[in-house]
Scaffold this motif. Sequence first.
Motif, PDB file in Angstrom:
ATOM      1  N   SER A  98       1.010  -1.329   0.030  1.00 51.07           N
ATOM      2  CA  SER A  98      -0.001  -0.012  -0.001  1.00 51.07           C
ATOM      3  C   SER A  98       0.854   1.110  -0.100  1.00 51.07           C
ATOM      4  O   SER A  98       0.554   2.348  -0.329  1.00 51.07           O
ATOM      5  CB  SER A  98      -0.896  -0.152   1.286  1.00 51.07           C
ATOM      6  N   ALA A  99       2.149   1.096   0.680  1.00 51.11           N
ATOM      7  CA  ALA A  99       2.939   2.382   0.675  1.00 51.11           C
ATOM      8  C   ALA A  99       3.879   2.592  -0.517  1.00 51.11           C
ATOM      9  O   ALA A  99       4.182   3.490  -0.569  1.00 51.11           O
ATOM     10  CB  ALA A  99       3.813   2.140   1.859  1.00 51.11           C
ATOM     11  N   PHE A 100       4.289   1.191  -1.189  1.00 58.58           N
ATOM     12  CA  PHE A 100       5.318   1.403  -2.177  1.00 58.58           C
ATOM     13  C   PHE A 100       4.909   0.631  -3.460  1.00 58.58           C
ATOM     14  O   PHE A 100       3.932  -0.133  -3.362  1.00 58.58           O
ATOM     15  CB  PHE A 100       6.594   0.734  -1.824  1.00 58.58           C
ATOM     16  N   ASP A 101       5.227   1.253  -4.455  1.00 52.83           N
ATOM     17  CA  ASP A 101       4.882   0.803  -5.916  1.00 52.83           C
ATOM     18  C   ASP A 101       5.768  -0.404  -6.600  1.00 52.83           C
ATOM     19  O   ASP A 101       7.104  -0.061  -6.341  1.00 52.83           O
ATOM     20  CB  ASP A 101       4.690   1.729  -7.012  1.00 52.83           C
TER      21      ASP A 101
ATOM     22  N   GLU B 290       8.047   1.497   5.924  1.00 52.33           N
ATOM     23  CA  GLU B 290       9.027   2.459   5.650  1.00 52.33           C
ATOM     24  C   GLU B 290      10.467   1.786   5.244  1.00 52.33           C
ATOM     25  O   GLU B 290      10.672   0.735   5.675  1.00 52.33           O
ATOM     26  CB  GLU B 290       9.036   3.342   6.776  1.00 52.33           C
ATOM     27  N   LEU B 291      11.180   2.726   4.444  1.00 56.73           N
ATOM     28  CA  LEU B 291      12.383   2.144   4.014  1.00 56.73           C
ATOM     29  C   LEU B 291      13.254   2.132   5.537  1.00 56.73           C
ATOM     30  O   LEU B 291      13.182   2.981   6.321  1.00 56.73           O
ATOM     31  CB  LEU B 291      13.007   2.943   3.084  1.00 56.73           C
ATOM     32  N   VAL B 292      14.427   1.084   5.528  1.00 56.12           N
ATOM     33  CA  VAL B 292      15.249   1.145   6.696  1.00 56.12           C
ATOM     34  C   VAL B 292      16.349   0.902   6.318  1.00 56.12           C
ATOM     35  O   VAL B 292      16.493   0.286   5.390  1.00 56.12           O
ATOM     36  CB  VAL B 292      14.674  -0.111   7.674  1.00 56.12           C
ATOM     37  N   GLN B 293      17.379   1.694   6.965  1.00 58.50           N
ATOM     38  CA  GLN B 293      18.899   1.648   6.541  1.00 58.50           C
ATOM     39  C   GLN B 293      19.413   0.501   7.636  1.00 58.50           C
ATOM     40  O   GLN B 293      19.291   0.896   8.679  1.00 58.50           O
ATOM     41  CB  GLN B 293      19.467   3.233   6.695  1.00 58.50           C
ATOM     42  N   ILE B 294      20.358  -0.086   7.059  1.00 52.92           N
ATOM     43  CA  ILE B 294      21.001  -1.339   8.000  1.00 52.92           C
ATOM     44  C   ILE B 294      22.462  -0.545   8.059  1.00 52.92           C
ATOM     45  O   ILE B 294      23.216  -0.298   7.108  1.00 52.92           O
ATOM     46  CB  ILE B 294      21.182  -2.512   7.226  1.00 52.92           C
ATOM     47  N   PRO B 295      22.651   0.166   9.181  1.00 55.67           N
ATOM     48  CA  PRO B 295      23.972   0.934   9.305  1.00 55.67           C
ATOM     49  C   PRO B 295      25.066   0.102   9.528  1.00 55.67           C
ATOM     50  O   PRO B 295      26.057   0.556  10.323  1.00 55.67           O
ATOM     51  CB  PRO B 295      23.770   1.664  10.788  1.00 55.67           C
TER      52      PRO B 295
END
Length: 493
Positions: free
Chosen positions: A31-34, A137-142
């Motif tokens: 629903s949030a991303f295409d 949401e997008l998540v960054q793996i640090p």
Amino acid sequence: MRKTLVTWIGQHDLDGALKLEHHGPIYSALSAFDFDEVVLLCNYSSQQGKNYVKWLESKLSDQISLILTQVTLVSPVDFSSIYIAANECLSELAQSKCELSILLSPGTPAMQAVWVLLGKTKYPAQFIQSSKEKGAELVQIPFDIAAEYTPLANVLSSTKLTQLSESFPNQSPAFSEIVTQNPLMERLKQQAQILAKHDVPVLIQGETGTGKELFARAIHNASNRADQPFVAVNCGAFPLNLIDSILFGHKKGAFTGASADRQGYFQQANGGTLFLDEFGELEPSVQVRLLRVLQEGVITPVGAIKEENVNVRIITATHRNLMQAIHDGRFREDLFYRVAVGVLSLPPLRERQGDITLLADALLVDMAKQDIALRGKEISVNAKNIILSQLWPGNIRELRSTLLRASLWSSEDAISADDIKQALFDRPQNNTGLLDKDISQGIDIQNIISDLVRHYIPKALAHSNGSKSKAAELLGLKNYQTLTNWMDKYDVK
């Protein structure tokens, strides 16, 4: 480029198909991303998977393609079977050149860990997570992961991974300086610990620079002799005319220059451990002298009349094949069996899968303790991948000196790939052993083929991050099965 989302179907997704409020993390992400297509891995029953896909299709536009992949795992927390399934899925997607996204939220923590492992190394991807509170949401793996760790995960069970993460807490602290996460090395540490508790001679075999003295000291420190002397001797440095004095000591006036009594190595190590490094270099005349001491436990210092009793534990080390030396008449068989009661064969660094970058980090920390200028230095991921591509014939000693040069020359906190390249030595290519042999003297062509195979297959696997398919292509072989057959035939680790 086609946008593809890949994820496991989780219990919250199956439950969400029955609720009106929150439909689960997969629906939330879509629903949030295409995306153009969604690949769903399902460890539930085939019917549950089909029902979920049918429900999801009713909620989405016709433009999104849903691909259901049925997977049977040993258990949802078994790292090995999860890795195999996820790797196979991502490998197929990588061939289609899609823009890859991975939804982390569905599934077990083990599934999420494998996604991160693969998505940060072999199959670069962006990560998405979803929750009731924040939605998708997008998540960054640090952090970055060196490519070395992915092949290792394929062959370890969840039990072994758990053992590695716990660092074998039952092991003696004496072995803590031996840094490893390799299953073979861990087994050798356990065996060495057992030998430490039994007052028997130990022979440590291995190439130069593999850590033989480190093992010897650990065995001594874990033994009942830990509070007694540990004396290390290089047998290759013995001058023959002084051998008796060096080993057994001498009395004042025994020979010209003997101005005082002197203890030999056996006397210095009395009650403790005598470590005889480069044991295979001993001359036959010296071997006879040692055999008597080991059999009877007595020595006679040069110039002395009476024998002296000594209580010494012997640990020997060599890079030579002593059985071959016995066959060639260069080493006494009776002495070999006297010292080879407990035997440890240390692998070269190139065969210690999972250890190279671990050791590199540990060596850098150790060097920083000795030189304040090196504090804060770290090794970049690209530099680690250069390190992984090398064979390291000098083993740990060569790795340490290379890191020292690279860290001294590096102007940044992170040692770069270029720093490592500059610190490496250019080794001359020597074809004498392959193409210039004297055929009139006879050759063993099978050994020549074996040398080539054992040299190039590990390099191809390192270059391809452990992918047998890519390694086979680099070597001109038909497929990965052919590569596997060659590895089995020539015993390539």
